[in-house]
Design a protein around this motif. Structure first.
Motif, PDB file in Angstrom:
ATOM      1  N   ILE A 123       0.846  -1.199   0.000  1.00 15.27           N
ATOM      2  CA  ILE A 123       0.000   0.000   0.000  1.00 15.27           C
ATOM      3  C   ILE A 123       0.880   1.248   0.000  1.00 15.27           C
ATOM      4  N   MET A 124       1.973   1.212   0.760  1.00 18.32           N
ATOM      5  CA  MET A 124       2.890   2.362   0.786  1.00 18.32           C
ATOM      6  C   MET A 124       3.603   2.529  -0.558  1.00 18.32           C
ATOM      7  N   LEU A 125       3.902   1.437  -1.248  1.00 14.96           N
ATOM      8  CA  LEU A 125       4.473   1.537  -2.596  1.00 14.96           C
ATOM      9  C   LEU A 125       3.492   2.232  -3.530  1.00 14.96           C
ATOM     10  N   ARG A 126       2.247   1.853  -3.450  1.00 19.07           N
ATOM     11  CA  ARG A 126       1.222   2.463  -4.292  1.00 19.07           C
ATOM     12  C   ARG A 126       1.014   3.934  -3.919  1.00 19.07           C
ATOM     13  N   PHE A 127       1.054   4.223  -2.617  1.00 17.22           N
ATOM     14  CA  PHE A 127       0.908   5.597  -2.151  1.00 17.22           C
ATOM     15  C   PHE A 127       2.062   6.467  -2.656  1.00 17.22           C
ATOM     16  N   ALA A 128       3.271   5.932  -2.638  1.00 15.85           N
ATOM     17  CA  ALA A 128       4.425   6.670  -3.163  1.00 15.85           C
ATOM     18  C   ALA A 128       4.269   6.909  -4.659  1.00 15.85           C
ATOM     19  N   SER A 129       3.734   5.934  -5.366  1.00 15.11           N
ATOM     20  CA  SER A 129       3.481   6.090  -6.792  1.00 15.11           C
ATOM     21  C   SER A 129       2.432   7.176  -7.035  1.00 15.11           C
ATOM     22  N   LEU A 130       1.396   7.187  -6.215  1.00 13.50           N
ATOM     23  CA  LEU A 130       0.359   8.205  -6.326  1.00 13.50           C
ATOM     24  C   LEU A 130       0.924   9.600  -6.043  1.00 13.50           C
ATOM     25  N   LEU A 131       1.728   9.713  -5.000  1.00 11.20           N
ATOM     26  CA  LEU A 131       2.346  11.005  -4.691  1.00 11.20           C
ATOM     27  C   LEU A 131       3.273  11.457  -5.808  1.00 11.20           C
ATOM     28  N   SER A 132       3.962  10.526  -6.410  1.00 10.51           N
ATOM     29  CA  SER A 132       4.852  10.861  -7.522  1.00 10.51           C
ATOM     30  C   SER A 132       4.058  11.336  -8.733  1.00 10.51           C
ATOM     31  N   SER A 133       2.891  10.757  -8.952  1.00 10.06           N
ATOM     32  CA  SER A 133       2.092  11.144 -10.109  1.00 10.06           C
ATOM     33  C   SER A 133       1.508  12.551  -9.971  1.00 10.06           C
ATOM     34  N   VAL A 134       1.352  13.024  -8.731  1.00  9.08           N
ATOM     35  CA  VAL A 134       0.881  14.404  -8.524  1.00  9.08           C
ATOM     36  C   VAL A 134       2.036  15.330  -8.174  1.00  9.08           C
ATOM     37  N   HIS A 135       3.244  14.894  -8.466  1.00  9.44           N
ATOM     38  CA  HIS A 135       4.474  15.664  -8.330  1.00  9.44           C
ATOM     39  C   HIS A 135       4.782  16.088  -6.889  1.00  9.44           C
ATOM     40  N   VAL A 136       4.510  15.208  -5.934  1.00 14.71           N
ATOM     41  CA  VAL A 136       4.912  15.436  -4.549  1.00 14.71           C
ATOM     42  C   VAL A 136       6.181  14.639  -4.334  1.00 14.71           C
ATOM     43  N   GLN A 137       7.302  15.345  -4.167  1.00 11.91           N
ATOM     44  CA  GLN A 137       8.598  14.682  -3.986  1.00 11.91           C
ATOM     45  C   GLN A 137       9.388  15.423  -2.915  1.00 11.91           C
ATOM     46  N   LEU A 138       9.912  14.679  -1.975  1.00 11.49           N
ATOM     47  CA  LEU A 138      10.789  15.266  -0.969  1.00 11.49           C
ATOM     48  C   LEU A 138      12.234  15.080  -1.411  1.00 11.49           C
ATOM     49  N   LYS A 139      13.020  16.115  -1.270  1.00  9.41           N
ATOM     50  CA  LYS A 139      14.426  16.039  -1.682  1.00  9.41           C
ATOM     51  C   LYS A 139      15.300  16.559  -0.549  1.00  9.41           C
ATOM     52  N   LEU A 140      16.493  16.052  -0.493  1.00 11.10           N
ATOM     53  CA  LEU A 140      17.450  16.520   0.505  1.00 11.10           C
ATOM     54  C   LEU A 140      18.140  17.771   0.032  1.00 11.10           C
TER      55      LEU A 140
END
Length: 97
Positions: free
Chosen positions: A80-97
């Motif tokens: 579910i977390m893999l899918r959630f990360a994919s969903l966040l990536s599709s709406v351009h939510v990305q955390l960067k250092l």
């Protein structure tokens, strides 16, 4: 030491399968998590606090006495977390250092 040796063996197996043999099709569901590792790492904690704050009892598998249920629930949560990360990536939510 046992966990470290298991981790090294799994890493060696993945290295052989992915880099030496070039069998990479099966790993495509994990690609969004690999590209957004920080988001994938922090998203479960955020969801845990939301679940606990709302008093939802959907993580009941963590308090069970049956190991097979705890492991299968944890695997389901990981996917579910893999899918959630994919969903966040599709709406351009990305955390960067």
């Amino acid at each position: 030491m046992l966990c470290n040796s298991i981790s090294v063996l799994v890493f060696a197996l993945l290295f052989y399968v992915l880099d030496v043999k070039k069998w990479q099709r099966w790993s495509s569901p994990f690609l969004p998590a690999g590209k957004n590792s920080l988001t994938t790492y922090l998203a479960p904690d955020t969801l845990y606090y939301i679940i606990w704050g709302l008093n939802l009892n959907i993580l009941w598998y963590k308090q069970t006495e049956m190991p097979w249920l705890a492991v299968s629930g944890s695997l389901l949560w990981a996917f579910i977390m893999l899918r959630f990360a994919s969903l966040l990536s599709s709406v351009h939510v990305q955390l960067k250092l």
